[in-house]
Scaffold this motif. Structure first.
Motif, mmCIF file in Angstrom:
data_model
loop_
_atom_site.group_PDB
_atom_site.id
_atom_site.type_symbol
_atom_site.label_atom_id
_atom_site.label_comp_id
_atom_site.label_asym_id
_atom_site.label_seq_id
_atom_site.Cartn_x
_atom_site.Cartn_y
_atom_site.Cartn_z
ATOM 1 N N LEU A 119 33.721 39.173 77.665
ATOM 2 C CA LEU A 119 32.640 38.522 78.464
ATOM 3 C C LEU A 119 33.408 37.711 79.382
ATOM 4 O O LEU A 119 34.162 36.882 79.140
ATOM 5 C CB LEU A 119 31.905 37.550 77.626
ATOM 6 N N ILE A 120 32.909 37.844 80.668
ATOM 7 C CA ILE A 120 33.003 37.025 81.872
ATOM 8 C C ILE A 120 32.010 36.416 82.266
ATOM 9 O O ILE A 120 30.986 36.754 82.602
ATOM 10 C CB ILE A 120 33.915 37.862 83.068
ATOM 11 N N ALA A 159 37.197 41.418 87.495
ATOM 12 C CA ALA A 159 36.338 41.492 86.266
ATOM 13 C C ALA A 159 36.416 42.773 85.606
ATOM 14 O O ALA A 159 36.740 43.069 84.450
ATOM 15 C CB ALA A 159 34.715 41.254 86.410
ATOM 16 N N GLN A 160 36.377 43.985 86.611
ATOM 17 C CA GLN A 160 36.450 45.228 86.028
ATOM 18 C C GLN A 160 38.164 45.593 85.472
ATOM 19 O O GLN A 160 38.188 46.216 84.448
ATOM 20 C CB GLN A 160 36.439 46.288 87.240
ATOM 21 N N GLY A 167 32.374 45.644 77.979
ATOM 22 C CA GLY A 167 32.371 44.105 78.056
ATOM 23 C C GLY A 167 31.468 43.884 79.067
ATOM 24 O O GLY A 167 31.166 44.791 80.123
ATOM 25 N N ARG A 168 31.181 42.531 79.146
ATOM 26 C CA ARG A 168 30.080 41.922 80.180
ATOM 27 C C ARG A 168 30.394 40.976 81.018
ATOM 28 O O ARG A 168 31.312 40.179 80.674
ATOM 29 C CB ARG A 168 28.827 41.651 79.335
ATOM 30 N N LEU A 169 29.800 41.120 82.169
ATOM 31 C CA LEU A 169 30.066 40.004 83.302
ATOM 32 C C LEU A 169 28.546 39.463 83.597
ATOM 33 O O LEU A 169 27.645 40.181 83.814
ATOM 34 C CB LEU A 169 30.407 40.548 84.688
ATOM 35 N N LYS A 215 30.589 46.697 81.907
ATOM 36 C CA LYS A 215 31.642 47.662 82.312
ATOM 37 C C LYS A 215 31.376 49.030 81.557
ATOM 38 O O LYS A 215 31.207 48.975 80.291
ATOM 39 C CB LYS A 215 33.089 47.060 81.933
ATOM 40 N N ASP A 216 31.396 50.077 82.300
ATOM 41 C CA ASP A 216 31.236 51.556 81.936
ATOM 42 C C ASP A 216 29.791 51.890 81.242
ATOM 43 O O ASP A 216 29.849 52.615 80.698
ATOM 44 C CB ASP A 216 32.380 51.808 80.864
#
Length: 248
Positions: A119-120, A159-160, A167-169, A215-216
């Motif tokens: 997580l970001i 982030a990517q 994973g999440r932003l 992501k993705d």
């Protein structure tokens, strides 16, 4: 111990729904409701790794620490703010869980090799720099508010590069940047999934938004959450905000 960690002009504030204390100084940009709301918005992993981009004096990561056992890495480019964040980590005895890095987001691969982050969190500068920008503020306020040292594209690119697949932003920003945010997220393979608008009062326009991307992730399943209202008509906090700040 407390006196030893404080420098001239600094004070200690506490988010009363937690035991977290934070060192602040009005000269260098104190945390506000946007940081508090961001620290409550995403679904936190129980363990793993969380990175707080544009960490400022560390408020978001510090508040998030009470909601997870994950390691938290706070990244802030301004040395004075990073130093305050580091001292707040020590003030709360969180050295085993949290670490503060003073560096540019562009240099994240030097600290995290590969896609390892769950997580970001990011409370970024909100304003583009253009001929109408007010650039007469102090350096600390200027860099915190305007896209000078980083911008949406750089945040999403960084982030990517370090997020795990799925994973999440999670980010707080301004509603007038929504189209730009959605476009930039998708350019970097970050699929928007949850969006919530924040309103100062019922009759006012939204002045903040909270957004989470994966992501993705697929482009389906996007949800707009119920609005979050900060103040009642008399200026007092609504029950939702009252609970966030002071507990139930």
């Amino acid at each position: 111990m407390v006196e030893e960690l404080l420098k001239s002009g600094e004070r200690i504030n506490q988010l009363f729904s937690t035991d977290i204390k934070i060192i602040q100084n009005r000269e260098v940009f104190s945390y506000s409701v946007d940081s508090v709301l961001l620290s409550r918005f995403p679904r936190f992993p129980k363990n793993g790794l969380i990175v707080d981009f544009c960490a400022g004096n560390g408020a978001v990561g510090l508040f998030a620490s009470s909601r997870t056992k994950a390691k938290i890495l706070s990244v802030e480019i301004q040395e004075r703010l990073a130093d305050m964040a580091d001292r707040s980590v020590r003030l709360n005895g969180l050295e085993e869980q949290m670490q503060v890095i003073c560096d540019d987001l562009k240099n994240m691969p030097a600290y995290i090799q590969g896609s390892k982050v769950d997580l970001i969190l990011c409370n970024p500068p909100y304003f583009k720099v253009d001929p109408n920008s007010n650039l007469n503020e102090s350096e600390h306020y200027l860099l915190a508010r305007h896209e000078i040292t980083t911008n949406l594209k750089e945040i999403c690119r960084s982030a990517q590069s370090i997020l795990k697949s799925n994973g999440r932003l999670a980010m707080v920003h301004r509603p007038d940047r929504l189209l730009d945010i959605l476009d930039t997220l998708q350019q970097h393979n970050l699929a928007p999934k949850r969006l919530q608008f924040v309103y100062p009062k019922w009759e006012k326009e939204a002045n903040m938004l909270l957004i989470e991307a994966i992501k993705d992730g697929s482009t389906s399943g996007f949800k707009v959450l119920p609005p979050l209202i900060v103040h009642n008509d008399d200026g007092s906090y609504t029950p939702e905000i009252q609970e966030i700040y002071y507990g139930s």
